[in-house]
Design a protein around this motif. Structure first.
Motif, mmCIF file in Angstrom:
data_model
loop_
_atom_site.group_PDB
_atom_site.id
_atom_site.type_symbol
_atom_site.label_atom_id
_atom_site.label_comp_id
_atom_site.label_asym_id
_atom_site.label_seq_id
_atom_site.Cartn_x
_atom_site.Cartn_y
_atom_site.Cartn_z
ATOM 1 N N VAL A 1 0.710 -1.225 0.045
ATOM 2 C CA VAL A 1 0.007 -0.106 0.104
ATOM 3 C C VAL A 1 0.940 1.357 0.245
ATOM 4 O O VAL A 1 0.698 2.213 -0.840
ATOM 5 N N VAL A 2 1.880 1.293 0.863
ATOM 6 C CA VAL A 2 2.961 2.528 0.794
ATOM 7 C C VAL A 2 3.323 2.648 -0.568
ATOM 8 O O VAL A 2 3.587 3.821 -0.940
ATOM 9 N N THR A 3 4.066 1.439 -1.178
ATOM 10 C CA THR A 3 4.700 1.385 -2.412
ATOM 11 C C THR A 3 3.471 2.097 -3.445
ATOM 12 O O THR A 3 3.746 3.042 -4.307
ATOM 13 N N ALA A 4 2.171 1.641 -3.424
ATOM 14 C CA ALA A 4 1.201 2.037 -4.477
ATOM 15 C C ALA A 4 1.074 3.519 -4.217
ATOM 16 O O ALA A 4 0.793 4.128 -5.030
ATOM 17 N N THR A 5 0.943 3.955 -3.066
ATOM 18 C CA THR A 5 0.521 5.263 -2.718
ATOM 19 C C THR A 5 1.683 6.049 -3.178
ATOM 20 O O THR A 5 1.313 7.190 -3.896
ATOM 21 N N LEU A 6 2.893 5.983 -3.086
ATOM 22 C CA LEU A 6 3.832 6.828 -3.348
ATOM 23 C C LEU A 6 4.191 6.684 -5.279
ATOM 24 O O LEU A 6 4.209 7.663 -5.675
ATOM 25 N N ALA B 1 1.336 6.409 -7.091
ATOM 26 C CA ALA B 1 0.247 6.944 -7.554
ATOM 27 C C ALA B 1 0.578 8.566 -7.432
ATOM 28 O O ALA B 1 0.382 9.388 -8.272
ATOM 29 N N GLY B 2 1.394 8.930 -6.558
ATOM 30 C CA GLY B 2 1.631 10.429 -6.141
ATOM 31 C C GLY B 2 2.510 10.863 -7.350
ATOM 32 O O GLY B 2 2.360 12.021 -7.670
ATOM 33 N N TRP B 3 3.385 9.913 -7.680
ATOM 34 C CA TRP B 3 4.472 10.550 -8.522
ATOM 35 C C TRP B 3 3.873 10.515 -10.069
ATOM 36 O O TRP B 3 4.102 11.277 -10.665
ATOM 37 N N ALA B 4 3.044 9.367 -10.247
ATOM 38 C CA ALA B 4 2.598 9.151 -11.658
ATOM 39 C C ALA B 4 1.585 10.388 -11.837
ATOM 40 O O ALA B 4 1.148 10.945 -12.999
ATOM 41 N N GLY B 5 0.897 10.873 -10.678
ATOM 42 C CA GLY B 5 -0.270 11.981 -10.752
ATOM 43 C C GLY B 5 0.432 13.360 -10.702
ATOM 44 O O GLY B 5 -0.416 14.470 -10.664
ATOM 45 N N ARG B 6 1.574 13.432 -10.540
ATOM 46 C CA ARG B 6 2.272 15.062 -10.337
ATOM 47 C C ARG B 6 2.020 15.898 -11.349
ATOM 48 O O ARG B 6 1.705 15.440 -12.589
ATOM 49 N N ASN B 7 1.910 17.064 -11.212
ATOM 50 C CA ASN B 7 1.808 17.993 -12.513
ATOM 51 C C ASN B 7 3.102 18.299 -13.074
ATOM 52 O O ASN B 7 4.420 18.538 -12.269
ATOM 53 N N ARG B 8 3.116 18.225 -14.230
ATOM 54 C CA ARG B 8 4.427 18.015 -14.979
ATOM 55 C C ARG B 8 4.358 19.454 -15.548
ATOM 56 O O ARG B 8 3.189 20.025 -15.911
ATOM 57 N N LYS B 9 5.535 20.025 -15.677
ATOM 58 C CA LYS B 9 5.778 21.364 -16.549
ATOM 59 C C LYS B 9 5.236 21.384 -17.934
ATOM 60 O O LYS B 9 5.602 20.526 -18.520
ATOM 61 N N LYS B 10 4.321 22.017 -18.161
ATOM 62 C CA LYS B 10 3.829 22.245 -19.540
ATOM 63 C C LYS B 10 4.801 23.330 -20.430
ATOM 64 O O LYS B 10 4.973 24.140 -19.809
ATOM 65 N N ALA B 11 4.706 23.021 -21.752
ATOM 66 C CA ALA B 11 5.386 23.629 -22.473
ATOM 67 C C ALA B 11 4.563 24.863 -22.995
ATOM 68 O O ALA B 11 3.273 24.654 -23.064
ATOM 69 N N GLY B 12 5.205 25.787 -23.187
ATOM 70 C CA GLY B 12 4.237 26.902 -23.680
ATOM 71 C C GLY B 12 4.049 27.115 -24.872
ATOM 72 O O GLY B 12 4.588 26.394 -25.654
ATOM 73 N N ASP B 13 3.268 28.176 -25.415
ATOM 74 C CA ASP B 13 2.937 28.136 -26.798
ATOM 75 C C ASP B 13 4.227 28.397 -27.659
ATOM 76 O O ASP B 13 4.289 27.891 -28.840
ATOM 77 N N ASN B 14 4.916 29.407 -27.270
ATOM 78 C CA ASN B 14 6.062 29.580 -28.143
ATOM 79 C C ASN B 14 6.722 28.347 -28.504
ATOM 80 O O ASN B 14 7.514 28.134 -29.629
ATOM 81 N N ASP B 15 7.212 27.632 -27.477
ATOM 82 C CA ASP B 15 7.753 26.317 -27.572
ATOM 83 C C ASP B 15 7.296 25.198 -28.514
ATOM 84 O O ASP B 15 7.923 24.662 -29.298
ATOM 85 N N SER B 16 5.885 25.245 -28.171
ATOM 86 C CA SER B 16 5.148 24.471 -29.180
ATOM 87 C C SER B 16 5.010 24.723 -30.459
ATOM 88 O O SER B 16 5.323 23.891 -31.535
ATOM 89 N N LEU B 17 5.230 26.047 -30.715
ATOM 90 C CA LEU B 17 4.923 26.382 -32.225
ATOM 91 C C LEU B 17 6.239 26.462 -32.955
ATOM 92 O O LEU B 17 6.418 25.955 -34.153
#
Length: 61
Positions: free
Chosen positions: A14-19, A21-37
């Motif tokens: 349970v502790v491993t699964a919780t850790l 899930a927290g890591w997999a669901g973290r907020n990742r840095k999103k690329a800005g519009d300029n980088d994407s374009l």
């Protein structure tokens, strides 16, 4: 003592699964519009080069 070991296994799971899930669901840095374009423009240029540098179009032959 053996019963305590068998109870410890699910607790570790349970502790491993919780850790995880927290890591997999973290907020990742999103690329800005300029980088994407800029990335899309590089992709378009690469595709234009590959289509003009290859063999002639078989429909034209």
């Amino acid at each position: 003592m053996a019963a305590l070991a068998w109870l410890l296994i699910p607790v570790i799971g349970v502790v491993t699964a919780t850790l995880w899930a927290g890591w997999a669901g973290r907020n990742r840095k999103k690329a800005g519009d300029n980088d994407s374009l800029a990335g899309y423009e590089r992709f378009r240029e690469a595709m234009a080069k590959s289509s003009t540098a290859g063999d002639p179009d078989p429909d034209q032959a």
